[in-house]
Design a protein around this motif. Structure first.
Motif, PDB file in Angstrom:
ATOM      1  N   ARG A 178      11.091  16.503  -5.828  1.00  0.00           N
ATOM      2  CA  ARG A 178      11.626  15.232  -5.030  1.00  0.00           C
ATOM      3  C   ARG A 178      11.699  15.680  -3.352  1.00  0.00           C
ATOM      4  O   ARG A 178      12.634  15.406  -2.413  1.00  0.00           O
ATOM      5  CB  ARG A 178      13.117  15.001  -5.375  1.00  0.00           C
ATOM      6  CG  ARG A 178      13.216  14.599  -7.032  1.00  0.00           C
ATOM      7  CD  ARG A 178      14.562  14.501  -7.180  1.00  0.00           C
ATOM      8  NE  ARG A 178      14.678  14.330  -8.557  1.00  0.00           N
ATOM      9  CZ  ARG A 178      15.931  14.220  -9.126  1.00  0.00           C
ATOM     10  NH1 ARG A 178      16.970  14.191  -8.437  1.00  0.00           N
ATOM     11  NH2 ARG A 178      16.102  13.930 -10.704  1.00  0.00           N
ATOM     12  N   PRO A 179      10.363  16.096  -2.716  1.00  0.00           N
ATOM     13  CA  PRO A 179      10.542  16.116  -1.658  1.00  0.00           C
ATOM     14  C   PRO A 179      10.789  15.275  -0.672  1.00  0.00           C
ATOM     15  O   PRO A 179      11.265  15.323   0.795  1.00  0.00           O
ATOM     16  CB  PRO A 179       9.078  17.027  -1.242  1.00  0.00           C
ATOM     17  CG  PRO A 179       8.074  16.492  -2.239  1.00  0.00           C
ATOM     18  CD  PRO A 179       9.094  16.542  -3.496  1.00  0.00           C
ATOM     19  N   ARG A 199      10.745  19.029 -16.037  1.00  0.00           N
ATOM     20  CA  ARG A 199      11.095  17.807 -15.054  1.00  0.00           C
ATOM     21  C   ARG A 199       9.722  17.102 -14.737  1.00  0.00           C
ATOM     22  O   ARG A 199       9.689  16.055 -13.963  1.00  0.00           O
ATOM     23  CB  ARG A 199      11.817  18.431 -13.697  1.00  0.00           C
ATOM     24  CG  ARG A 199      12.944  18.872 -13.993  1.00  0.00           C
ATOM     25  CD  ARG A 199      13.866  19.523 -13.018  1.00  0.00           C
ATOM     26  NE  ARG A 199      14.004  18.414 -11.826  1.00  0.00           N
ATOM     27  CZ  ARG A 199      14.205  18.887 -10.682  1.00  0.00           C
ATOM     28  NH1 ARG A 199      14.657  20.050 -10.384  1.00  0.00           N
ATOM     29  NH2 ARG A 199      14.081  17.841  -9.669  1.00  0.00           N
ATOM     30  N   THR A 200       8.371  17.304 -15.275  1.00  0.00           N
ATOM     31  CA  THR A 200       7.103  16.658 -14.817  1.00  0.00           C
ATOM     32  C   THR A 200       7.133  15.726 -15.790  1.00  0.00           C
ATOM     33  O   THR A 200       7.186  15.876 -17.149  1.00  0.00           O
ATOM     34  CB  THR A 200       6.069  17.647 -14.680  1.00  0.00           C
ATOM     35  OG1 THR A 200       6.293  18.464 -13.548  1.00  0.00           O
ATOM     36  CG2 THR A 200       4.858  16.952 -14.543  1.00  0.00           C
ATOM     37  N   ALA A 201       6.790  14.325 -15.538  1.00  0.00           N
ATOM     38  CA  ALA A 201       6.863  13.599 -16.357  1.00  0.00           C
ATOM     39  C   ALA A 201       5.468  13.799 -17.413  1.00  0.00           C
ATOM     40  O   ALA A 201       4.375  14.179 -16.827  1.00  0.00           O
ATOM     41  CB  ALA A 201       6.447  12.043 -15.616  1.00  0.00           C
ATOM     42  N   GLU A 202       5.704  13.492 -18.612  1.00  0.00           N
ATOM     43  CA  GLU A 202       4.368  13.551 -19.584  1.00  0.00           C
ATOM     44  C   GLU A 202       3.072  13.274 -19.272  1.00  0.00           C
ATOM     45  O   GLU A 202       2.077  13.823 -19.198  1.00  0.00           O
ATOM     46  CB  GLU A 202       4.784  12.855 -21.023  1.00  0.00           C
ATOM     47  CG  GLU A 202       3.905  12.976 -21.965  1.00  0.00           C
ATOM     48  CD  GLU A 202       3.921  14.429 -22.320  1.00  0.00           C
ATOM     49  OE1 GLU A 202       2.562  15.047 -22.739  1.00  0.00           O
ATOM     50  OE2 GLU A 202       4.910  15.107 -22.303  1.00  0.00           O
ATOM     51  N   LEU A 250       0.026  20.627 -13.931  1.00  0.00           N
ATOM     52  CA  LEU A 250       0.737  21.867 -13.986  1.00  0.00           C
ATOM     53  C   LEU A 250      -0.082  22.850 -13.904  1.00  0.00           C
ATOM     54  O   LEU A 250       0.197  23.984 -12.873  1.00  0.00           O
ATOM     55  CB  LEU A 250       1.583  22.128 -15.374  1.00  0.00           C
ATOM     56  CG  LEU A 250       2.706  21.002 -15.613  1.00  0.00           C
ATOM     57  CD1 LEU A 250       3.315  21.332 -17.121  1.00  0.00           C
ATOM     58  CD2 LEU A 250       3.879  21.189 -14.402  1.00  0.00           C
ATOM     59  N   PRO A 251      -1.336  23.001 -14.196  1.00  0.00           N
ATOM     60  CA  PRO A 251      -2.238  24.182 -13.710  1.00  0.00           C
ATOM     61  C   PRO A 251      -2.609  24.332 -12.523  1.00  0.00           C
ATOM     62  O   PRO A 251      -2.821  25.473 -11.697  1.00  0.00           O
ATOM     63  CB  PRO A 251      -3.603  23.985 -14.787  1.00  0.00           C
ATOM     64  CG  PRO A 251      -3.038  23.068 -15.775  1.00  0.00           C
ATOM     65  CD  PRO A 251      -1.764  22.414 -15.309  1.00  0.00           C
ATOM     66  N   PRO A 292       8.823  27.789 -13.199  1.00  0.00           N
ATOM     67  CA  PRO A 292       7.475  27.358 -14.118  1.00  0.00           C
ATOM     68  C   PRO A 292       8.323  26.330 -15.248  1.00  0.00           C
ATOM     69  O   PRO A 292       7.893  25.386 -15.793  1.00  0.00           O
ATOM     70  CB  PRO A 292       6.797  28.434 -14.614  1.00  0.00           C
ATOM     71  CG  PRO A 292       6.605  29.370 -13.540  1.00  0.00           C
ATOM     72  CD  PRO A 292       8.249  29.258 -13.103  1.00  0.00           C
ATOM     73  N   GLY A 293       9.202  26.950 -15.949  1.00  0.00           N
ATOM     74  CA  GLY A 293      10.036  26.132 -16.907  1.00  0.00           C
ATOM     75  C   GLY A 293      10.603  24.809 -16.532  1.00  0.00           C
ATOM     76  O   GLY A 293      10.456  23.848 -17.074  1.00  0.00           O
TER      77      GLY A 293
END
Length: 211
Positions: free
Chosen positions: A39-40, A166-169, A175-176, A160-161
């Motif tokens: 959330r920047p 918290r990243t939407a599907e 992610l990579p 990373p976890g």
């Protein structure tokens, strides 16, 4: 590493003090760097008011207003993490239209947005001329390590976890790209301030021991 817990409101005040403490004779270009899950943009919004109270004119520039057209972003498909890392954001336009005009002795004439990703058309936003001492708050992901000129950089770090949770599907394919960013750019080592935001209600400033 030294970890200093801080409340969200105290974090905003501390960052505002540091930014407002820069010389008033020139512009202050601030990067608020972090994955969307960090959330920047919310931090940028929160900083605007306190900076104005400290006598600084503020311009918000979301980096998302400088995405490349869809034909270029999706050249290698819609879920290519390498394309997302290197080819989605128009770093040249960010430098040319926003940051370079605020170099010492520059004209101060900036473009707050260039491209509307939702309509895939130019925003046709008007140029703005900022007086010396004004602050540009640029928020977005993957902003560091790109030779963009900033006076002050903040990296919002998620473990990373936490980033995965918290990243939407529909965005997990990115992610990579963030793993590559952590390895190649090392924003935790290069940013002026690093804030851990695994729990946004309980952020913590991270600093190297002895810093």
């Amino acid at each position: 590493m030294d970890v200093r817990p801080i409340s969200p409101s105290a974090l905003v005040e501390e960052l505002a003090d540091r930014i407002a403490g820069a010389p008033r004779s020139s512009w202050v270009r601030v990067a608020l760097d972090g994955a969307p899950a960090a959330r920047p943009g919310e931090l940028a919004d929160a900083l605007a008011g306190p900076l104005r109270l400290r006598g600084r004119e503020v311009l918000r520039v979301p980096a998302g207003g400088f995405l490349r057209p869809a034909s270029l972003r999706y050249e290698y498909g819609r879920t290519d993490p390498d394309a997302y890392y290197d080819g989605w954001l128009d770093y040249g336009a960010l430098s040319r239209e926003v940051l370079a005009p605020l170099d010492p002795g520059g004209p101060g004439k900036v473009l707050p947005s260039l491209w509307d990703a939702a309509t895939d058309r130019a925003t046709r936003a008007p140029y703005m001329t900022l007086p010396p001492g004004a602050v540009v708050l640029m928020d977005g992901a993957l902003l560091l390590g790109r030779w963009l000129p900033f006076e002050f950089t903040v990296h919002l770090w998620l473990s990373p976890g936490a980033l995965a949770r918290r990243t939407a599907e529909e965005w997990r394919w990115t992610l990579p790209a963030y793993a590559r960013y952590a390895e190649e750019v090392a924003p935790r080592e290069t940013a002026d301030v690093v804030v851990r935001v695994d729990d946004p209600r309980h952020p913590a400033i991270i600093a190297a021991l002895g810093a």
